[in-house]
Design a protein around this motif. Structure first.
Motif, short mmCIF file in Angstrom:
data_model
loop_
_atom_site.label_atom_id
_atom_site.label_comp_id
_atom_site.label_asym_id
_atom_site.label_seq_id
_atom_site.Cartn_x
_atom_site.Cartn_y
_atom_site.Cartn_z
N VAL A 72 0.83 -1.20 0.00
CA VAL A 72 0.00 0.00 0.00
C VAL A 72 0.87 1.25 0.00
CG1 VAL A 72 -1.59 1.38 1.38
CG2 VAL A 72 -1.99 -1.05 1.11
N GLN A 73 1.93 1.19 0.76
CA GLN A 73 2.77 2.37 0.86
C GLN A 73 3.55 2.65 -0.41
OE1 GLN A 73 4.86 1.46 4.41
NE2 GLN A 73 3.36 2.49 5.71
N THR A 74 3.84 1.61 -1.14
CA THR A 74 4.62 1.85 -2.36
C THR A 74 3.72 2.08 -3.57
OG1 THR A 74 4.74 -0.52 -2.72
CG2 THR A 74 6.60 0.51 -1.61
N MET A 75 2.43 1.96 -3.35
CA MET A 75 1.52 2.26 -4.45
C MET A 75 1.64 3.73 -4.81
SD MET A 75 -1.97 0.31 -3.51
CE MET A 75 -2.28 -1.37 -4.04
N ALA A 103 -7.27 -1.31 9.46
CA ALA A 103 -6.78 -2.62 9.83
C ALA A 103 -5.32 -2.75 9.47
CB ALA A 103 -7.60 -3.69 9.12
N VAL A 104 -4.95 -2.22 8.37
CA VAL A 104 -3.60 -2.42 7.91
C VAL A 104 -2.63 -1.45 8.55
CG1 VAL A 104 -2.17 -2.59 5.87
CG2 VAL A 104 -4.47 -3.41 5.82
N GLY A 105 -3.15 -0.53 9.28
CA GLY A 105 -2.24 0.28 10.07
C GLY A 105 -1.47 1.30 9.25
N GLY A 106 -0.69 0.83 8.35
CA GLY A 106 0.12 1.74 7.56
C GLY A 106 -0.72 2.73 6.80
N GLY A 107 -1.77 2.22 6.23
CA GLY A 107 -2.67 3.10 5.50
C GLY A 107 -3.28 4.12 6.42
N ALA A 108 -3.59 3.69 7.61
CA ALA A 108 -4.17 4.61 8.56
C ALA A 108 -3.18 5.73 8.86
CB ALA A 108 -4.57 3.88 9.84
N THR A 109 -1.92 5.35 8.87
CA THR A 109 -0.92 6.38 9.11
C THR A 109 -0.94 7.41 8.00
OG1 THR A 109 0.38 4.60 10.01
CG2 THR A 109 1.46 6.70 9.75
N LEU A 110 -1.03 6.89 6.77
CA LEU A 110 -1.10 7.82 5.64
C LEU A 110 -2.28 8.75 5.81
CD1 LEU A 110 -0.36 5.47 2.64
CD2 LEU A 110 1.19 7.04 3.81
N ALA A 111 -3.42 8.15 6.13
CA ALA A 111 -4.62 8.95 6.28
C ALA A 111 -4.43 9.95 7.40
CB ALA A 111 -5.82 8.05 6.55
N GLN A 112 -3.73 9.52 8.42
CA GLN A 112 -3.58 10.41 9.57
C GLN A 112 -2.75 11.63 9.25
OE1 GLN A 112 -2.34 8.33 13.06
NE2 GLN A 112 -4.26 7.21 13.12
N ASP A 113 -1.89 11.49 8.27
CA ASP A 113 -1.10 12.65 7.92
C ASP A 113 -1.82 13.56 6.94
OD1 ASP A 113 0.86 11.73 9.50
OD2 ASP A 113 1.99 10.75 7.91
N SER A 114 -3.01 13.18 6.58
CA SER A 114 -3.69 13.95 5.54
C SER A 114 -4.34 15.19 6.12
CB SER A 114 -4.73 13.08 4.86
OG SER A 114 -5.73 12.73 5.79
N LEU A 115 -4.61 16.10 5.23
CA LEU A 115 -5.23 17.36 5.63
C LEU A 115 -6.54 17.52 4.87
CD1 LEU A 115 -2.09 19.65 5.55
CD2 LEU A 115 -3.35 18.91 7.56
N ILE A 308 -0.69 12.28 -0.20
CA ILE A 308 0.17 11.44 0.61
C ILE A 308 1.57 12.02 0.73
CG2 ILE A 308 1.17 9.15 0.77
CD1 ILE A 308 -1.35 8.16 -0.62
N LEU A 309 2.01 12.62 -0.32
CA LEU A 309 3.37 13.10 -0.30
C LEU A 309 3.45 14.56 0.10
CD1 LEU A 309 4.53 11.33 -3.49
CD2 LEU A 309 4.82 10.68 -1.13
N LEU A 310 2.36 15.01 0.60
CA LEU A 310 2.23 16.42 0.86
C LEU A 310 3.46 17.01 1.53
CD1 LEU A 310 0.48 18.95 1.12
CD2 LEU A 310 0.07 18.19 3.45
N VAL A 311 3.87 16.39 2.60
CA VAL A 311 4.88 17.02 3.42
C VAL A 311 6.20 17.16 2.68
CG1 VAL A 311 6.19 16.84 5.53
CG2 VAL A 311 3.79 16.24 5.49
N THR A 312 6.56 16.14 1.97
CA THR A 312 7.85 16.22 1.32
C THR A 312 7.77 17.00 0.02
OG1 THR A 312 7.29 14.16 0.25
CG2 THR A 312 8.70 14.05 2.19
N ASN A 313 6.60 17.12 -0.49
CA ASN A 313 6.58 17.44 -1.90
C ASN A 313 5.84 18.68 -2.32
OD1 ASN A 313 7.60 16.56 -4.25
ND2 ASN A 313 5.66 15.70 -4.91
N THR A 314 5.08 19.21 -1.45
CA THR A 314 4.17 20.23 -1.93
C THR A 314 4.87 21.39 -2.59
OG1 THR A 314 3.02 19.71 0.05
CG2 THR A 314 2.09 21.41 -1.34
N PHE A 315 5.95 21.77 -2.02
CA PHE A 315 6.56 22.97 -2.55
C PHE A 315 7.79 22.64 -3.34
CE2 PHE A 315 4.07 24.23 1.05
CZ PHE A 315 3.25 25.12 0.41
N ALA A 316 7.54 22.08 -4.44
CA ALA A 316 8.64 21.78 -5.33
C ALA A 316 8.32 22.40 -6.68
CB ALA A 316 8.83 20.28 -5.46
N PRO A 317 8.24 23.67 -6.70
CA PRO A 317 7.82 24.29 -7.95
C PRO A 317 8.99 24.43 -8.89
CG PRO A 317 8.02 25.91 -6.19
CD PRO A 317 8.61 24.64 -5.70
#
Lengths: 432, 166
Positions: A72-75, A103-115, A308-317
């Motif tokens: 899921v994380q590498t998708m 259930a899968v945990g990792g996905g929940a983490t992704l969701a948790q970082d979402s805005l 998902i990549l928001l934090v690392t990636n948003t400001f890469a203009p």
């Protein structure tokens, strides 16, 4: 035909066994077949016992969970927030993703970082509702989730993203039209919250702007707490907690009641100026465009919304604008208005509610993929069937995210022609 | 509430009973859930019966596996601890034997017969659900399950006889 009858009776007995009855229960009904049926049903029950050892199942379950989580994380990230499969399964699918991701945990983490505005944000809220529904400690959770809203607000202004959300907190500073609630500075429109005092606990609905500011849209609830300003003592506020579930729904799903007549009517209309102006709408995936991201091939820089990549990636203009010739330019037909996509909207739904063909909406807005719209994106749509004519404040804005100042809709009626500057800009929304 | 927690055990059991090798079973189960996650992101997400969908995918995954592997999966020798519903220690040994024997006997059945037994008896799927998973009509499943149990009974009877001769 005896065989056929036996087959049916046998099937009935299988169902009865599944429902918890015994072999005898069923044979009593069919004594004439007892001799044949009994050994068969016994064998059937025996097969039920053939299961792998529980320990093996549990161990496999943990290992597979990790494997799926990794996958899921590498998708490649879901590119945009509101892509909702087909309407028929949208809701189910979303909730399934959600629950599975919990259930899968990792996905929940992704969701948790979402805005707010991110694809996974809806899941985050749903997850919370599920947790609230089953939690033994509702108050603790409510406080935890409230803190998330506060943190999200902080992130949203850091990233200069527009969104609306609701939380509660103590008012620690009241200075003219600027308050500080839960440690966040925010502007209060005149006429709001006259009776609120420092130390009070309030629930507010706020809007973050693309300037990185917070405006209070509504004071949902006020609780006068004279004593020391403990920031949010959760257990003491029983009544105010019940609506929490509603809160989350509101912020993500309301089909946007037009905003309260605040004195800052316009800030919502445009999407970030931090946006990279343009690039080719060709859907080629150029890995070079994703500077900070790992292996995933994303078309990230096309829009600021890469959940998902928001934090690392948003400001890469980092891209050089490459004006593209021959692009489709949305033109607002007469009596159509600008509409800002809300979470939960589907293009077909919007078209239906306005009595217009989906294909027409797509053609006018230069959309190529009906499933591909982004929260905050602006489209030209006819006036909703139910609503009367009064044009909304966004009447004359340009669709797409190309409008580059946040007040361009103040004209609110006619003559606001700012269309020239974004001929290639609004393509950004629609490419894929 | 948790789909994965709820559905992993039945799916794994189903696969494991069809595929002797626990490692292979784990790989296949993993494939099933990856397919599930992928489907959710695509356009062919399950739209009504999730359980049926998962079993159907599991079944196809197993079929692919056997198609690819060709040779029969290696059987593991470890003893299965059967799920007992009473604590009578005297019968436990006999039951363990019976169940182990039943497992061996089941593996002698045709694939479809094994499947119908696992789904109908082991996983308590309804006739209709089983039919959906196996892509058969309800009446086909009825006769299939009947024949499966009947065949299994015969195989077990023969095994019993052999044992008595030993």
């Amino acid at each position: 035909m005896i065989e056929k009858e036996l087959v049916n009776i046998f099937d009935e007995c299988v169902d009865r066994l599944a429902a918890g009855q015994t072999i005898e229960d069923c044979l009593r009904q069919y004594p004439q077949h007892a001799t044949q049926l009994r050994p068969m049903l016994e064998v059937g029950l025996l097969t039920r016992r053939v299961v792998p050892p529980t320990a093996e199942v549990i161990a496999a379950q943990d290992r597979v969970r990790q494997r799926v989580e990794t996958v899921v994380q590498t998708m490649p990230p879901q590119r945009q927030p509101v892509r909702l499969f087909t309407q028929r399964i949208a809701t189910l699918a979303a909730s399934l993703v959600l629950v599975f991701l919990i259930a899968v945990g990792g996905g929940a983490t992704l969701a948790q970082d979402s805005l707010p505005g991110d694809f996974l944000y809806g899941m985050k809220l749903l997850t919370e509702n599920v947790r609230l529904a089953v939690a033994p400690d509702v108050f603790g959770l409510t406080a935890e989730f409230n803190q998330r809203r506060v943190d999200e607000t902080r992130q949203l202004i850091t990233f200069k993203r527009q969104a609306e959300l609701e939380f509660e907190g103590s008012v620690s500073v009241i200075d003219a039209n600027t308050w500080e609630i839960a440690g966040l500075p925010m502007s209060v429109p005149a006429g709001l919250g006259a009776q609120v005092q420092t130390g009070d606990k309030v629930r507010v609905r706020v809007e973050t702007t693309t300037n990185g500011e917070i405006h209070i849209v509504e004071i949902v609830e006020t609780e006068h707490l004279a004593p020391p300003a403990t920031p949010m003592p959760p257990p003491t506020v029983v009544p105010s907690h019940t609506p929490t579930a509603t809160l989350t729904v509101t912020s993500s799903h309301t089909p946007a009641p037009t905003e309260t007549p605040s004195s800052t009517p316009t800030a919502t209309l445009t999407v970030t100026s931090s946006h990279t102006p343009s690039h080719t709408p060709t859907p080629t995936e150029t890995p070079s465009n994703t500077p900070t991201v790992t292996a995933t091939t994303t078309k990230t820089p096309t829009s600021t919304r890469t959940p998902i990549l928001l934090v690392t990636n948003t400001f890469a203009p980092s891209q050089t604008p490459s004006p593209t010739p021959d692009v489709c330019v949305p033109q607002r037909p007469d009596r159509w208005q600008t509409y800002r996509i809300q979470a939960g909207d589907t293009l077909s739904g919007l078209a239906a509610s306005r009595g217009v063909l989906l294909s027409r909406v797509m053609a006018v807005n230069c959309l190529v993929d009906a499933g591909f719209i982004v929260v905050g994106q602006e489209l030209f749509l006819p006036i909703p069937l139910a609503t009367a004519l009064p044009p909304s404040s966004g009447d004359n804005g340009q669709p797409g995210n190309g409008s580059d100042n946040s007040n361009n809709n103040s004209g609110n009626g006619n003559s606001n022609d700012n269309g020239n500057d974004n001929d290639d800009d609004h393509k950004n929304d629609n490419d894929d | 509430m948790r789909i994965y927690e709820a559905y992993f055990p039945p799916i794994y059991q189903f696969i494991r009973l069809r595929v002797g090798d626990p490692h292979a079973a784990e790989d296949l189960a993993s494939d099933v859930f990856v397919k599930f996650v992928t489907a959710l992101r695509g356009k062919n997400a399950p739209d009504h019966s999730l359980r049926g969908w998962l079993f159907r995918v599991a079944r196809n995954t197993i079929a692919d596996y056997y198609g690819k592997e060709k040779q029969v999966a290696t059987e593991t020798l470890e003893e299965w601890v059967p799920a007992l519903d009473d604590d009578n220690p005297e019968s436990q040994f006999m039951r363990t034997l019976d169940i182990e024997r039943a497992r061996q006997a089941m593996r002698m059945l045709a694939a479809e017969q094994q499947e119908v037994l696992i789904l109908r008896f082991g996983q308590l799927l309804s006739l209709q659900e089983t039919a959906d998973v196996m892509n058969k009509t309800v009446s086909a499943v009825k006769s299939l399950q009947f024949r499966a149990v009947d065949t299994l009974r015969r195989i077990l009877g023969e095994m019993q006889l052999e044992n008595q001769h030993d």
